[in-house]
Design a protein around this motif. Structure first.
Motif, PDB file in Angstrom:
ATOM      1  N   ASN A 485      14.864  67.225  -2.117  1.00 45.42           N
ATOM      2  CA  ASN A 485      15.573  65.976  -1.848  1.00 45.42           C
ATOM      3  C   ASN A 485      15.147  64.957  -2.903  1.00 45.42           C
ATOM      4  O   ASN A 485      14.058  64.382  -2.820  1.00 45.42           O
ATOM      5  CB  ASN A 485      15.256  65.464  -0.442  1.00 45.42           C
ATOM      6  CG  ASN A 485      15.860  66.332   0.642  1.00 45.42           C
ATOM      7  OD1 ASN A 485      16.956  66.852   0.486  1.00 45.42           O
ATOM      8  ND2 ASN A 485      15.151  66.495   1.751  1.00 45.42           N
ATOM      9  N   THR A 487      15.435  61.509  -4.373  1.00 44.61           N
ATOM     10  CA  THR A 487      15.863  60.165  -3.994  1.00 44.61           C
ATOM     11  C   THR A 487      16.176  59.340  -5.246  1.00 44.61           C
ATOM     12  O   THR A 487      15.527  59.502  -6.278  1.00 44.61           O
ATOM     13  CB  THR A 487      14.759  59.473  -3.178  1.00 44.61           C
ATOM     14  OG1 THR A 487      14.447  60.290  -2.039  1.00 44.61           O
ATOM     15  CG2 THR A 487      15.202  58.089  -2.710  1.00 44.61           C
ATOM     16  N   SER A 581      23.098  62.482   0.648  1.00 40.55           N
ATOM     17  CA  SER A 581      22.737  61.740   1.860  1.00 40.55           C
ATOM     18  C   SER A 581      23.984  61.177   2.521  1.00 40.55           C
ATOM     19  O   SER A 581      24.974  60.847   1.857  1.00 40.55           O
ATOM     20  CB  SER A 581      21.765  60.608   1.511  1.00 40.55           C
ATOM     21  OG  SER A 581      22.305  59.776   0.496  1.00 40.55           O
ATOM     22  N   SER A 587      18.242  55.956   3.000  1.00 41.51           N
ATOM     23  CA  SER A 587      17.970  56.121   1.572  1.00 41.51           C
ATOM     24  C   SER A 587      19.098  56.902   0.927  1.00 41.51           C
ATOM     25  O   SER A 587      19.849  57.608   1.591  1.00 41.51           O
ATOM     26  CB  SER A 587      16.635  56.852   1.336  1.00 41.51           C
ATOM     27  OG  SER A 587      16.685  58.150   1.899  1.00 41.51           O
ATOM     28  N   TYR A 589      19.956  59.844  -1.603  1.00 38.58           N
ATOM     29  CA  TYR A 589      19.332  60.997  -2.231  1.00 38.58           C
ATOM     30  C   TYR A 589      20.354  62.116  -2.373  1.00 38.58           C
ATOM     31  O   TYR A 589      21.444  62.083  -1.768  1.00 38.58           O
ATOM     32  CB  TYR A 589      18.127  61.485  -1.410  1.00 38.58           C
ATOM     33  CG  TYR A 589      18.479  62.010  -0.034  1.00 38.58           C
ATOM     34  CD1 TYR A 589      18.795  63.361   0.171  1.00 38.58           C
ATOM     35  CD2 TYR A 589      18.486  61.156   1.070  1.00 38.58           C
ATOM     36  CE1 TYR A 589      19.124  63.835   1.422  1.00 38.58           C
ATOM     37  CE2 TYR A 589      18.819  61.627   2.324  1.00 38.58           C
ATOM     38  CZ  TYR A 589      19.134  62.967   2.506  1.00 38.58           C
ATOM     39  OH  TYR A 589      19.462  63.436   3.750  1.00 38.58           O
TER      40      TYR A 589
END
Length: 607
Positions: A485, A487, A581, A587, A589
């Motif tokens: 993942n 970000t 995401s 967030s 990502y």
């Protein structure tokens, strides 16, 4: 930074004489006049050896003293040199490491949209439609090079006889995180910002679409869509209130309304904008007549075309032109005449960046633009982004007679002859395998050591066709990392094991997810290549693909797409996009699988 935006008036007001504190030359470009000044520096008029006018933009010293600005400025100039559109002013030369950074673009003999509206009022609807369509094409090319303009406004749009020119793309990004703006000052002009930009949120290509709608409203009414006043008041209205479109003509209402949507996702694409312009024009294809601008603005263009002569007539070429200039073929590096532009330096291979094509040119055949649009800027070593290259100009090295009398010259010849004999003798000893040193040399060069096999008595050199070749280096084994993942604002280093996201997006990293919405290869010599849908990713595919770029916008990626990564440290990687995401995620990502082949870049290859 101010573009080519001189004020209104006659030639004496447009082409201002150089003041006592103005330089007379910039890296060999002789300056003829000052075109303007602004928040980020001054703009001067100069000429190429062939007599083409260029605009030299010199950055203010306080920006040049900021190392983060210099790093971002170099990155943006490198990206801007790939932008070669009909409605942009091409960057043809730059120096990002000098005492004062500067860049040179093709000079556009036309007023800015801001100057034209201030002097002559709002533009007719037909002119606005052609203006917006041309700006949309410019953004199509700019975004295709991985750049978000961030400061699209009337003063950054020049009105030329054959269409608009969008300038200064990406320059705002260079100043966005410097020590001068890190204390809360936002880069961009408040009246033409997007809500996400005003609120300090993620900036994407859709940010430029919002600014395009604001510019269209300004061109059609003569006032900004969210009014004027203090910066804080304007920014509040942009974020929380609706624009005032009461003066916008009905044929432009749909275009402006859709571009000014608060939600970036709801804004139209470039293709949608051009389709709206075509529909509003009641034509299937937009055609740009020679008189697309009102007569008073055309008269302004005529005044700006009469630029002052260069300070000195360029000297004739010292040799006959090697080849005729062709606007469709790259210009080979040559040396300009003395005093015009920096000296030529060896140019490393350029990595062309593919641009997503449009199925059909949306505006029909536009009027021919000047020859500068075809310049292919080159990039030189650190300290200079490549001098202007012009065919037919070459300066032979100066011939210096040997110093000293004939006696000294004879001694030099004798020494040279002795050196040649010594080298020939050494080569003969190496070929016969004699001497302790030759054993080390032969091992280093991959040739057999006769003493190792026990054949110490042989004095016959091996036959030419029996010389062993270097063994090809075996392909490294891949290392796989699943479900990373990554970000926004973080990066990956392919040499690490395991590869894990680390905080930071602007530090010369091998692969970072920039908060601007794109994957970025910042390391020296690092490149990215987006594989075609359905193309099988492998080490061989990544080695063979040459569609190099430095960054790829995430909105061009979808689940399953693959990106080849080549690092400046010799590693290769294959990114496979697995997902992104959700809207409810706190967030931003992307989820990816990563395969790494360490030390897989062959010597002399790579980005």
């Amino acid at each position: 930074m101010v573009g080519q935006q001189p004020g209104q008036g006659g030639p004496s007001e447009i082409f201002q004489p150089l003041a006592a504190d103005d330089p007379t030359t910039i890296a060999g470009y002789r300056l003829a006049a000052k075109l303007g000044a602004g928040g980020m520096g001054k703009v001067y008029l100069s000429y190429t050896p062939g007599g083409r006018a260029v605009a030299i933009k010199v950055i203010r010293p306080e920006f040049g003293e900021d190392p983060e600005f210099r790093r971002r400025f170099a990155q943006e100039v490198k990206s801007a040199q790939r932008v070669q559109g009909l409605f942009t002013a091409p960057v043809i030369d730059a120096d990002t490491d000098g005492a004062q950074p500067w860049l040179a673009t093709a000079y556009v003999p036309g007023p800015s949209l801001a100057d034209a509206v201030a002097a002559h009022g709002a533009l007719p609807v037909e002119t606005v439609l052609l203006l917006v369509a041309g700006m949309a094409e410019a953004l199509h090319i700019i975004h295709g090079a991985g750049i978000v303009h961030r400061d699209l406004k009337p003063s950054n749009v020049l009105l030329a006889a054959d269409g608009p020119r969008v300038i200064d793309f990406g320059i705002a990004y260079a100043a966005d995180a410097t020590s001068l703006t890190g204390s809360g000052v936002t880069i961009g002009t408040p009246s033409f910002m997007a809500p996400e930009q005003a609120a300090g949120r993620k900036v994407t290509a859709a940010t430029d679409i919002f600014a395009l709608g604001q510019v269209a409203a300004y061109a059609a009414t003569g006032t900004p869509a969210f009014g004027e006043g203090t910066s804080h008041g304007v920014l509040y209205r942009i974020v929380h209130e609706e624009p005032d479109l009461t003066g916008v003509p009905e044929r432009l209402r749909e275009l402006v309304t859709r571009c000014l949507a608060k939600d970036p996702v709801a804004r139209p694409s470039i293709a949608d904008i051009i389709a709206i312009c075509q529909s509003a024009n009641a034509e299937t294809v937009l055609r740009r007549p020679e008189d697309w601008l009102p007569a008073p603005i055309t008269a302004d263009i005529t005044v700006r075309t009469a630029a002052p002569a260069p300070a000195q007539t360029p000297p004739p070429p010292t040799a006959a032109p090697a080849a005729a200039y062709s606007p469709t073929t790259p210009v080979s590096p040559t040396t300009p005449p003395p005093g015009y532009g920096p000296p030529a330096t060896p140019q490393p291979p350029q990595h062309p960046m593919g641009q997503y094509p449009m199925a059909q040119h949306p505006m029909g055949p536009p009027a021919p633009t000047h020859a500068h649009a075809a310049y292919a800027p080159t990039q030189g070593p650190a300290g200079h982004m490549g001098g202007p290259t012009y065919p037919g100009y070459s300066v032979p090295p100066a011939q210096q007679p040997p110093k000293g009398g004939p006696g000294k010259q004879g001694i030099l010849i004798a020494l040279a002859a002795a050196l040649v004999i010594g080298v020939a003798g050494g080569a003969y000893l190496v070929s016969r395998g004699e001497g302790d040193d030759t054993k080390g040399d032969s091992a280093a060069q991959g040739t057999p050591d006769s003493s190792a096999s026990g054949d110490t008595g042989s004095k016959n050199p091996p036959a030419a066709d029996s010389t062993p070749k270097d063994d090809p280096k075996a392909d490294p084994k891949p290392s796989s990392y699943k479900g990373i993942n990554l970000t926004a604002g973080y990066h990956l280093t392919l040499g690490e094991d395991p590869v894990r996201p680390q905080e930071g997006e602007d530090g010369g990293y091998e692969l970072s997810y920039d908060t601007g919405g794109y994957l970025d290869a910042e390391s020296t010599g690092g490149t990215l290549a987006l594989l075609d849908p359905g193309q099988e990713g492998s080490l061989e595919a990544c080695r063979a693909d040459t569609r190099y770029t430095q960054n790829i916008y995430v909105d061009k990626l979808s689940q399953g797409r693959q990106v080849c990564v080549t690092t400046g440290t010799g590693h290769m990687g294959l990114v496979t996009v697995k997902g992104f995401s959700g809207e409810d995620s706190p967030s931003t990502y992307m989820t990816l699988d990563l395969t790494v082949w360490r030390n897989a870049v062959a010597s002399g290859s790579g980005g």
